[in-house]
Design a protein around this motif. Structure first.
Motif, PDB file in Angstrom:
ATOM      1  N   GLN A   1      19.439  96.709  86.922  1.00 44.05           N
ATOM      2  CA  GLN A   1      18.899  95.479  86.327  1.00 44.05           C
ATOM      3  C   GLN A   1      20.002  94.556  85.782  1.00 44.05           C
ATOM      4  O   GLN A   1      19.706  93.505  85.229  1.00 44.05           O
ATOM      5  N   MET A   2      21.256  94.941  85.940  1.00 43.39           N
ATOM      6  CA  MET A   2      22.336  94.136  85.378  1.00 43.39           C
ATOM      7  C   MET A   2      22.453  92.811  86.113  1.00 43.39           C
ATOM      8  O   MET A   2      22.432  92.752  87.342  1.00 43.39           O
ATOM      9  N   ARG A   3      22.603  91.725  85.332  1.00 36.67           N
ATOM     10  CA  ARG A   3      22.674  90.373  85.875  1.00 36.67           C
ATOM     11  C   ARG A   3      24.038  89.755  85.574  1.00 36.67           C
ATOM     12  O   ARG A   3      24.826  90.304  84.806  1.00 36.67           O
ATOM     13  N   ALA A   4      24.272  88.585  86.157  1.00 35.18           N
ATOM     14  CA  ALA A   4      25.556  87.917  85.951  1.00 35.18           C
ATOM     15  C   ALA A   4      25.779  87.603  84.478  1.00 35.18           C
ATOM     16  O   ALA A   4      26.894  87.751  83.963  1.00 35.18           O
ATOM     17  N   GLU A   5      24.713  87.176  83.769  1.00 35.42           N
ATOM     18  CA  GLU A   5      24.881  86.872  82.349  1.00 35.42           C
ATOM     19  C   GLU A   5      25.209  88.123  81.544  1.00 35.42           C
ATOM     20  O   GLU A   5      25.893  88.049  80.509  1.00 35.42           O
ATOM     21  N   ASP A   6      24.742  89.288  82.021  1.00 39.42           N
ATOM     22  CA  ASP A   6      25.123  90.531  81.361  1.00 39.42           C
ATOM     23  C   ASP A   6      26.614  90.805  81.546  1.00 39.42           C
ATOM     24  O   ASP A   6      27.274  91.325  80.634  1.00 39.42           O
ATOM     25  N   CYS A   7      27.129  90.480  82.720  1.00 31.19           N
ATOM     26  CA  CYS A   7      28.561  90.665  82.964  1.00 31.19           C
ATOM     27  C   CYS A   7      29.379  89.812  82.002  1.00 31.19           C
ATOM     28  O   CYS A   7      30.355  90.280  81.401  1.00 31.19           O
ATOM     29  N   ARG A   8      28.976  88.562  81.842  1.00 32.36           N
ATOM     30  CA  ARG A   8      29.695  87.686  80.908  1.00 32.36           C
ATOM     31  C   ARG A   8      29.564  88.204  79.477  1.00 32.36           C
ATOM     32  O   ARG A   8      30.530  88.164  78.703  1.00 32.36           O
ATOM     33  N   SER A   9      28.375  88.679  79.116  1.00 32.71           N
ATOM     34  CA  SER A   9      28.172  89.206  77.765  1.00 32.71           C
ATOM     35  C   SER A   9      29.039  90.444  77.527  1.00 32.71           C
ATOM     36  O   SER A   9      29.585  90.635  76.430  1.00 32.71           O
ATOM     37  N   TYR A  10      29.176  91.277  78.551  1.00 32.30           N
ATOM     38  CA  TYR A  10      29.987  92.480  78.387  1.00 32.30           C
ATOM     39  C   TYR A  10      31.463  92.126  78.243  1.00 32.30           C
ATOM     40  O   TYR A  10      32.189  92.764  77.462  1.00 32.30           O
ATOM     41  N   MET A  11      31.916  91.114  78.950  1.00 32.51           N
ATOM     42  CA  MET A  11      33.303  90.678  78.799  1.00 32.51           C
ATOM     43  C   MET A  11      33.544  90.163  77.382  1.00 32.51           C
ATOM     44  O   MET A  11      34.600  90.416  76.782  1.00 32.51           O
ATOM     45  N   THR A  12      32.569  89.441  76.833  1.00 29.14           N
ATOM     46  CA  THR A  12      32.676  88.981  75.438  1.00 29.14           C
ATOM     47  C   THR A  12      32.684  90.168  74.488  1.00 29.14           C
ATOM     48  O   THR A  12      33.436  90.202  73.510  1.00 29.14           O
ATOM     49  N   PHE A  13      31.835  91.156  74.775  1.00 31.71           N
ATOM     50  CA  PHE A  13      31.781  92.370  73.961  1.00 31.71           C
ATOM     51  C   PHE A  13      33.126  93.086  73.964  1.00 31.71           C
ATOM     52  O   PHE A  13      33.615  93.533  72.914  1.00 31.71           O
TER      53      PHE A  13
ATOM     54  N   ARG B   1      38.716  86.696  85.684  1.00 29.03           N
ATOM     55  CA  ARG B   1      40.108  86.588  85.235  1.00 29.03           C
ATOM     56  C   ARG B   1      40.153  86.210  83.763  1.00 29.03           C
ATOM     57  O   ARG B   1      39.530  85.244  83.325  1.00 29.03           O
ATOM     58  N   LEU B   2      40.902  86.959  82.986  1.00 33.34           N
ATOM     59  CA  LEU B   2      41.005  86.699  81.551  1.00 33.34           C
ATOM     60  C   LEU B   2      42.264  85.937  81.184  1.00 33.34           C
ATOM     61  O   LEU B   2      42.370  85.435  80.071  1.00 33.34           O
ATOM     62  N   GLY B   3      43.216  85.847  82.103  1.00 33.77           N
ATOM     63  CA  GLY B   3      44.465  85.175  81.767  1.00 33.77           C
ATOM     64  C   GLY B   3      45.376  86.076  80.951  1.00 33.77           C
ATOM     65  O   GLY B   3      45.111  87.260  80.738  1.00 33.77           O
ATOM     66  N   ASP B   4      46.475  85.514  80.482  1.00 34.36           N
ATOM     67  CA  ASP B   4      47.449  86.276  79.701  1.00 34.36           C
ATOM     68  C   ASP B   4      47.019  86.366  78.248  1.00 34.36           C
ATOM     69  O   ASP B   4      46.227  85.554  77.750  1.00 34.36           O
ATOM     70  N   ASP B   5      47.559  87.345  77.585  1.00 31.81           N
ATOM     71  CA  ASP B   5      47.298  87.540  76.162  1.00 31.81           C
ATOM     72  C   ASP B   5      48.189  86.580  75.380  1.00 31.81           C
ATOM     73  O   ASP B   5      49.423  86.684  75.416  1.00 31.81           O
ATOM     74  N   GLN B   6      47.560  85.655  74.662  1.00 34.49           N
ATOM     75  CA  GLN B   6      48.326  84.659  73.916  1.00 34.49           C
ATOM     76  C   GLN B   6      49.192  85.309  72.837  1.00 34.49           C
ATOM     77  O   GLN B   6      50.255  84.796  72.486  1.00 34.49           O
ATOM     78  N   ALA B   7      48.727  86.455  72.326  1.00 31.59           N
ATOM     79  CA  ALA B   7      49.476  87.115  71.258  1.00 31.59           C
ATOM     80  C   ALA B   7      50.589  88.014  71.788  1.00 31.59           C
ATOM     81  O   ALA B   7      51.374  88.551  71.009  1.00 31.59           O
ATOM     82  N   ALA B   8      50.672  88.189  73.104  1.00 32.04           N
ATOM     83  CA  ALA B   8      51.693  89.079  73.671  1.00 32.04           C
ATOM     84  C   ALA B   8      53.079  88.453  73.522  1.00 32.04           C
ATOM     85  O   ALA B   8      53.251  87.234  73.594  1.00 32.04           O
ATOM     86  N   ASP B   9      54.053  89.304  73.305  1.00 35.57           N
ATOM     87  CA  ASP B   9      55.441  88.868  73.170  1.00 35.57           C
ATOM     88  C   ASP B   9      56.087  88.852  74.551  1.00 35.57           C
ATOM     89  O   ASP B   9      56.385  89.908  75.116  1.00 35.57           O
ATOM     90  N   ALA B  10      56.297  87.656  75.083  1.00 36.82           N
ATOM     91  CA  ALA B  10      56.856  87.541  76.435  1.00 36.82           C
ATOM     92  C   ALA B  10      58.308  88.017  76.494  1.00 36.82           C
ATOM     93  O   ALA B  10      58.832  88.278  77.576  1.00 36.82           O
ATOM     94  N   LEU B  11      58.971  88.127  75.343  1.00 31.61           N
ATOM     95  CA  LEU B  11      60.353  88.591  75.322  1.00 31.61           C
ATOM     96  C   LEU B  11      60.457  90.108  75.243  1.00 31.61           C
ATOM     97  O   LEU B  11      61.540  90.661  75.378  1.00 31.61           O
ATOM     98  N   ASP B  12      59.314  90.771  75.005  1.00 29.08           N
ATOM     99  CA  ASP B  12      59.327  92.223  74.911  1.00 29.08           C
ATOM    100  C   ASP B  12      59.227  92.818  76.314  1.00 29.08           C
ATOM    101  O   ASP B  12      58.155  93.001  76.871  1.00 29.08           O
ATOM    102  N   THR B  13      60.399  93.121  76.907  1.00 32.67           N
ATOM    103  CA  THR B  13      60.440  93.620  78.283  1.00 32.67           C
ATOM    104  C   THR B  13      60.399  95.126  78.362  1.00 32.67           C
ATOM    105  O   THR B  13      60.263  95.685  79.439  1.00 32.67           O
ATOM    106  N   ARG B  14      60.558  95.804  77.217  1.00 32.29           N
ATOM    107  CA  ARG B  14      60.653  97.254  77.188  1.00 32.29           C
ATOM    108  C   ARG B  14      61.758  97.746  78.109  1.00 32.29           C
ATOM    109  O   ARG B  14      61.618  98.767  78.795  1.00 32.29           O
TER     110      ARG B  14
END
Length: 599
Positions: free
Chosen positions: A300-312, A376-389
């Motif tokens: 019974q899962m719908r497209a709006e459920d997919c969006r809601s789960y991503m928000t969750f 697609r969620l894109g990049d994490d704005q809080a991620a440190d792009a200089l942290d290369t490990r």
């Protein structure tokens, strides 16, 4: 013994439950412990008296003439030895007598106890008064209420000293699971359990939510698994089918339930235990969310459920998170371990999409709603792009210098080999641990190595001369003459005590962490570089290979093949980390004379 106090600040349903329990005959101490949340048994009498006096005062102000009945212990009439009317008739052979005559003789033989009747009437009036007062005066506790309004003063003050001010704060603390009480003074496991029970007595809807949540979890593992032949246990990794077990035997029919369908998918598509664990975790999380939040299943899962789960996933509620590693369905357990990073959210969405794709392919579902939304969620704005490990060239040079300067020992020889070999090959820790000398092959003027890597895939990597020199030195320190008289199954990486015995990942992890920390602290690196480098794990060595290879102009496709990346985008992250080169090129373009408009 220090006298304890109990102050009645607010009347809640638990106070009336306490008084009703006492009226029904439960011991005052047991009732106070169960409903009033007292810490010690000697507080029970005081707590009971405070509740009784507080409620009597309210009843007097209301003008209730029965106010004295509140808290009064009215013994229920003891069951007498009166026979039933039928037994009385049979015993006296009164079958021929009229009903009126029988009743008259029964009353004479067994007269009514007037005192017992009066006690019964008083108990009924007492319970009715409690009911009326509860309807008129009882407050419903809220998560936003202060603790000192609902808990004994000593307990409330103890919690407030640790920063817990509201009932909601205490609830969040309990939701962490594990030994959530460890930071609260004078609270052990027994008192913590009593405090938890008292909170859920105040807020029964939270306890109901937990039971409902547990039921949803159980349904994802205890449903009928018709058509699914697996040895899955609740919330554990599945036992993957062996190569001799045809997948078709597992999947025909696929399943009759959503839980069974998820398990069938894991059995069919997971290629390794770690992958199976991740697939099963994400599939069950989605199913639990669907059942508890949306009241529907996979079909019974719908497209709006997919969006809601991503928000969750982007905002996992506290009640869904247990930060401690507790057993499934035990107090404090939840499907998540806290908020998810953007990469973890994206990983979950990718897995859920793959699940639905497979279920459509095998005919369990008619369509995949995930294909209808932007995933697609894109990049994490809080991620440190200089942290290369990855270690900087300066830090790497210092680490090598410090380790080489240590007195010779089997552990030092092994550490130098690990650093130089992984820097030049980029092997994963598991690949290095499983490597044997038989995997090394001469090729033209150099050496290559066949690696059995991630995803159960073989690949061939180049082994530069730096790595071969480090290996020869390491084998010599183990008194092994290679390739002449050394068994082909000799492990590349061995125990410091036995040159022929392999080591485990925990041993490698602890060894690398210990040596790196020692070298970094002894180095001449600036404090900020030392702080960064001290976070390093064995996987930083692989990142260091990728970064150095790109810095030294190695083609991306060659680095990708050496690392065993299936997706070139994974390898491109090393190209994005070349900040030094970026700075240099931009300085050439816009610094000095170029910035003044000169040709």
């Amino acid at each position: 013994m220090k006298s304890s106090t109990y102050t009645l600040l607010r009347l809640g349903p638990h106070h009336f439950a306490h008084l009703r329990a006492v009226a029904e005959g439960l011991d005052v101490g047991a009732a106070a412990e169960r409903y009033l949340g007292i810490e010690h048994g000697h507080q029970a009498v005081t707590a009971h008296r405070v509740v009784v006096e507080g409620l009597r005062a309210i009843a007097r102000r209301r003008g209730d003439r029965d106010w004295r009945l509140i808290g009064l212990l009215i013994r229920a009439p003891e069951a007498g030895a009166k026979p039933t009317l039928e037994d009385f008739v049979a015993a006296r052979e009164l079958d021929g007598w009229s009903e009126a005559e029988v009743l008259e003789m029964y009353a004479e033989a067994h007269p009514e106890d007037q005192r017992a009747q009066r006690r019964t009437r008083l108990r009924l009036r007492q319970l009715e008064l409690l009911k009326q007062l509860e309807q008129a005066s009882s407050e419903t506790p809220q998560l936003t209420d202060r603790l000192d309004g609902w808990l004994a003063p000593e307990m409330a003050q103890r919690l407030e000293r640790t920063g817990l001010l509201l009932l909601g704060d205490l609830h969040d603390q309990i939701q962490q699971g594990g030994r959530w009480w460890s930071g609260i003074p004078a609270i052990g496991q027994t008192k913590a359990q009593r405090l938890r029970d008292h909170l859920y007595a105040l807020l029964p809807h939270l306890a109901e939510r937990k039971r409902h949540f547990a039921a949803a979890v159980a349904s994802t593992t205890a449903e009928s698994r018709a058509g699914v032949s697996s040895s899955l246990t609740p919330l554990s990794s599945p036992a993957l089918p062996s190569s001799s077990s045809p997948v078709a035997d597992v999947l025909e029919p696929v399943a009759e339930t959503d839980a069974g369908a998820i398990e069938a998918w894991v059995l069919a598509r997971a290629g390794a235990p770690a992958t199976a664990k991740a697939y099963l975790r994400e599939g069950r999380r989605l199913l639990i969310w669907l059942q508890t939040e949306q009241r529907r299943g996979l079909r019974q899962m719908r497209a709006e459920d997919c969006r809601s789960y991503m928000t969750f996933l982007a905002h996992v509620p506290p009640q869904w998170s247990s930060k401690a590693n507790v057993a499934a369905l035990s107090p404090g357990w939840a499907p998540f371990r806290g908020p998810l990073s953007v990469s973890s959210q994206q990983h979950a969405v990718v897995i859920c999409t793959a699940l639905f794709d497979w279920l459509v392919t095998v005919g369990y579902l008619s369509r995949n709603p995930w294909q209808m939304v932007n995933r697609r969620l894109g990049d994490d704005q809080a991620a440190d792009a200089l942290d290369t490990r990855a270690f900087t060239p300066e830090a790497w040079a210092e680490i090598l210098r410090c380790v080489a300067a240590e007195p010779p020992s089997p552990a030092r020889h092994r550490m130098l080999f690990v650093l130089q070999f992984v820097e030049g090959t980029g092997l994963r820790a598991a690949e290095l641990l499983g490597a044997k000398l038989s995997q090394l092959k001469p090729h033209r003027a150099g050496w290559v190595m066949q690696v059995y890597g991630k995803g159960s895939r073989n690949r061939v990597i180049a082994v530069p001369s730096q790595c071969m020199n480090a290996l020869q030195d390491y084998l010599a320190s183990r008194h092994l003459d290679w390739p002449a008289a050394t068994p082909a199954e000799t492990p590349l990486l061995a125990s410091a005590l036995d040159p022929m015995a392999p080591i485990t990942y925990p041993a490698l992890y602890q060894t690398v962490k210990r040596w790196l920390a020692k070298a970094i602290r002894q180095s001449a690196l600036p404090p900020h570089e030392q702080t960064t480098a001290l976070r390093a794990s064995p996987h930083w060595l692989r990142h260091t290979f990728g970064t150095r290879a790109v810095e030294r102009q190695a083609p991306i496709e060659a680095v990708q093949r050496q690392l065993g990346h299936a997706d070139p985008r994974t390898t491109m992250r090393y190209a994005r980390t070349q900040i030094d080169r970026l700075q240099s090129e931009m300085e050439k373009a816009f610094g000095g004379e170029s910035s003044n408009g000169k040709a």
